[in-house]
Design an enzyme around this catalytic site. Structure first.
Site, short mmCIF file in Angstrom:
data_model
loop_
_atom_site.label_atom_id
_atom_site.label_comp_id
_atom_site.label_asym_id
_atom_site.label_seq_id
_atom_site.Cartn_x
_atom_site.Cartn_y
_atom_site.Cartn_z
N ARG A 8 51.89 35.55 21.84
CA ARG A 8 51.85 34.93 20.37
C ARG A 8 53.20 34.64 19.62
O ARG A 8 53.44 33.59 18.86
CB ARG A 8 50.95 35.54 19.53
CG ARG A 8 51.31 36.81 19.03
CD ARG A 8 50.07 37.82 18.22
NE ARG A 8 50.11 39.13 18.36
CZ ARG A 8 50.02 39.72 17.14
NH1 ARG A 8 50.00 39.14 15.90
NH2 ARG A 8 50.17 41.13 17.07
N SER A 35 49.52 36.63 12.12
CA SER A 35 48.89 37.00 13.60
C SER A 35 49.09 35.90 14.54
O SER A 35 49.32 36.32 15.64
CB SER A 35 47.28 37.19 13.24
OG SER A 35 47.28 38.64 12.41
N GLU A 56 38.34 26.95 8.45
CA GLU A 56 38.60 26.18 9.64
C GLU A 56 38.05 25.15 9.96
O GLU A 56 38.60 24.41 10.66
CB GLU A 56 38.24 27.50 10.90
CG GLU A 56 38.76 28.86 10.87
CD GLU A 56 38.15 29.84 9.72
OE1 GLU A 56 37.20 29.39 9.17
OE2 GLU A 56 38.87 30.71 9.49
N PHE A 81 37.21 31.89 15.56
CA PHE A 81 37.04 30.80 14.58
C PHE A 81 37.58 29.61 14.99
O PHE A 81 36.81 28.47 14.37
CB PHE A 81 37.61 31.52 13.30
CG PHE A 81 37.46 33.16 12.98
CD1 PHE A 81 36.08 33.36 12.97
CD2 PHE A 81 38.50 33.89 12.83
CE1 PHE A 81 35.58 34.73 12.67
CE2 PHE A 81 38.08 35.37 12.56
CZ PHE A 81 36.68 35.80 12.54
N ASP A 115 38.97 45.35 15.83
CA ASP A 115 38.15 44.45 14.98
C ASP A 115 36.52 44.27 15.26
O ASP A 115 35.81 43.86 14.39
CB ASP A 115 38.86 43.07 14.63
CG ASP A 115 39.79 43.21 13.51
OD1 ASP A 115 39.80 44.32 12.75
OD2 ASP A 115 40.81 42.53 13.65
N ARG A 165 46.54 38.87 21.86
CA ARG A 165 46.97 39.47 20.78
C ARG A 165 48.19 40.41 21.30
O ARG A 165 49.26 40.60 20.44
CB ARG A 165 46.15 40.34 19.96
CG ARG A 165 46.72 40.87 18.74
CD ARG A 165 45.49 41.34 17.88
NE ARG A 165 46.04 42.00 16.68
CZ ARG A 165 45.96 41.20 15.53
NH1 ARG A 165 45.67 40.11 15.39
NH2 ARG A 165 46.57 41.82 14.37
#
Lengths: 311, 282
Positions: A8, A35, A56, A81, A115, A165
């Site tokens: 990322r 993020s 979004e 999302f 999460d 991530r």
């Protein structure tokens, strides 16, 4: 052991670099910029960075409007999302008219381990792959991520990139040119071919080491362009093999494995699929633990190789 | 602002012609969105034939103003205007919604010259317009973006996301027009999902609100001018209209949201529009 690097961060750095050289590039963010690392673009090009808030769907359609007016628009969010929440906007506003909107699905797969299931994307490849006109990319490492961002800018039309991530081993050196559609052999072998994407490629290479000591030789192919799938390369990598294994950090349904099975269609080669077995994710204290929970490990690949050889 | 009678007469004539063209696209045996297309026809006439910067010779002219039909199902009104402007050939009218035509059931920029975006899945057009307005501002362009929304469409949450964004980004180069005809696909908007108090809502979302009579040419033109002159925030015209306006058998009736016409209704509609044209010319 290969060095570990953040995909990322590589994404954000390349987006900022490309944006410095190409005034057409604009970036939209739905409050996850630190993020997704779109914040690196914001630092360099604040006037071409649009914070749209936690919205979004609006972000996707706004990007369509920017693309309709000559911009190359990158939209950013978590993969769940970016694809699921904004699916109809991507379908109607972006994919039907083939607009220059580039969708970054960050924290893809299980990589947002803490999460839990609402934030883990097991279906993003499926959602994007089914759309006509959409390109679907899954980089293997930080180096390929940068090459892909450049290719996405040059590509005329929509594209989706799913980004892990967590830091992943660097497996490519960037010396070879990248092009959309590219499929790369990472290791050669003579018994079974493993088609993998993203984090599963390095796990497949580990599996290859383990299998070698048992006298089984596997070819590992990095399928970082899931759509359009290079069916000729796919067929040639299958030549002389006794079986095919697919490995992905995504639902077993409608992802990489399904794409490959569709392409191999009438082939008589046995095929087995490693993926998340029709279930949502869960919270875990670290990424490795979660991957192990769903069998997305080198051992999992070894098992699938044995299965396909027994088939 | 005062408008010359010749200007108003020309626009009223175009409005009647647009309605006649809309009717021609829904001959007996076909189904079409008569109600919402004719309710917005006067606004469309004012936009394309007076207010907006339009270049029929080059639909991609970067200096053009953009019109996005967020209520994509009413695109028959836009098709009629594109035909009258010579952008789409008149021979396409009977081919609407057929395999051979360029006029699709909903706006398709790939197929139809002059269409600015793909819309039809409701609620997305205002967001698309926000993106266009941002890009135009980045480019230092003084082109404007016009967006037609339905009042029923306002129950889509994305409309209000777009409204918030236009406020946050201070996009005074957008004019939204709500075709406030009070009727949606299956009945009265107030009864189906009565969101009421439209002016208060848009005001609260940071928009400059202008209420107009959507069938009065002076009211429409003044509203559009006033919105264009307003700086620092986006403007919305709440255009009070009548669904099916001009066709006596369809006015105010949800049944003609998307319907087929009988031979008698079709003939009557033609007669009513011819009469209207004669009245304008008289």
């Amino acid at each position: 052991m290969s060095r570990m690097e953040s995909l990322r961060k590589a994404y954000g750095e390349q987006l900022a670099d490309s944006g410095a050289n190409d005034q057409r590039i604009v970036t939209l963010e739905a409050d996850l910029g630190k993020s997704t690392m779109s914040c690196l673009f914001q630092d360099k090009q604040p006037e071409r960075y649009f914070q749209v808030g936690i919205a979004e769907q609006n972000m996707a359609s706004i990007a369509a409007g920017l693309a309709l007016t000559g911009k190359v628009a990158f939209i950013n969010s978590f993969a769940v999302f970016a694809t699921g929440r904004a699916y109809d906007q991507i379908r109607s506003s972006i994919a039907i008219p083939r607009l220059n909107v580039k969708i970054c699905g960050s924290s893809a797969g299980l990589s947002d381990f803490g999460d839990g299931k609402t934030h883990q994307s097991i279906d993003d490849i499926a959602l994007m792959r089914v759309l006509p006109n959409m390109t679907v990319l899954s980089p293997v490492d930080a180096v390929e991520t940068k090459q892909m961002v450049e290719a996405m800018v040059d590509h005329d039309g929509p594209a989706y990139i799913r980004i892990n991530r967590n830091d992943l081993p660097v497996l490519t050196d960037g010396n070879e040119p990248y092009y959309i559609g590219k499929m790369s052999r990472m290791r050669d072998g003579k018994d079974v071919v493993v088609f993998a994407s993203g984090v599963m490629v390095s796990l497949a290479l580990e599996a290859a080491e383990q299998l070698e000591s048992h006298g089984i030789s596997i070819r590992v192919v990095n399928v970082s362009t899931i759509k359009p799938l290079d069916t000729k390369a796919l067929a040639s990598y299958c030549e002389g093999m006794k079986g095919v294994v697919t490995a992905e950090e995504h639902s077993i349904h409608c992802g990489l494995g399904s794409a490959i099975a569709e392409a191999l269609g009438s082939s008589r080669l046995p095929i087995t699929f490693l993926g998340i077995n029709d279930t949502f994710g869960t919270s875990a204290k670290n990424y490795d633990e979660l991957m192990e929970r769903y069998g997305l490990t080198s051992e999992g690949i070894v098992k699938k190789v044995h299965e396909v050889l027994e088939a | 602002m005062v408008y010359e009678e010749s200007v108003l007469k020309r626009l009223r004539r175009i409005s009647a012609q647009l309605r006649l063209d809309i009717l021609e696209m829904i001959p007996p045996g076909k189904v079409g969105h008569l109600g919402g297309s004719s309710s917005i026809a006067d606004v469309v006439a004012a936009l394309y034939f007076h207010h907006m910067r339009v270049n029929p010779k080059d639909v991609a002219d970067p200096k053009r103003d953009r019109l996005v039909f967020s209520k994509g199902h009413a695109v028959l009104a836009q098709y009629a205007a594109l035909v009258e402007l010579g952008i789409v050939d008149r021979s396409e009218l009977p081919k609407v919604k057929t395999l051979d035509g360029v006029l699709q059931g909903h706006p398709d920029m790939d197929k139809t010259p002059g269409i600015e975006a793909v819309t039809g899945s409701l609620g997305q057009g205002l967001s698309i317009s926000v993106g266009m307005a941002l890009a135009l501002r980045l480019d230092g362009s003084d082109s404007r973006v016009y967006t037609v929304c339905g009042d029923g469409e306002l129950s889509e949450g994305q409309i209000w996301e777009a409204a918030m964004a236009a406020d946050v980004f201070k996009l005074d180069n957008i004019t939204a027009i709500v075709d406030w005809n009070g009727i949606q696909a299956t009945g009265c908007t107030a009864e189906i999902f009565g969101i009421g108090k439209l002016a208060d809502k848009w005001n609260a979302f940071g928009w400059n609100v202008i209420e107009i009579d959507g069938h009065d040419m002076v009211s429409i033109l003044q509203g559009l001018e006033s919105a264009k002159a307003h700086k620092g925030q986006p403007s919305v015209l709440l255009a009070k209209t009548v669904k099916g306006k001009g066709f006596s058998f369809a006015e105010g009736k949800a049944a003609f949201h998307n319907a087929g016409l009988t031979d008698e209704q079709f003939a009557q509609g033609r007669e009513e529009m011819r009469k209207m044209l004669q009245e304008v010319d008289a």
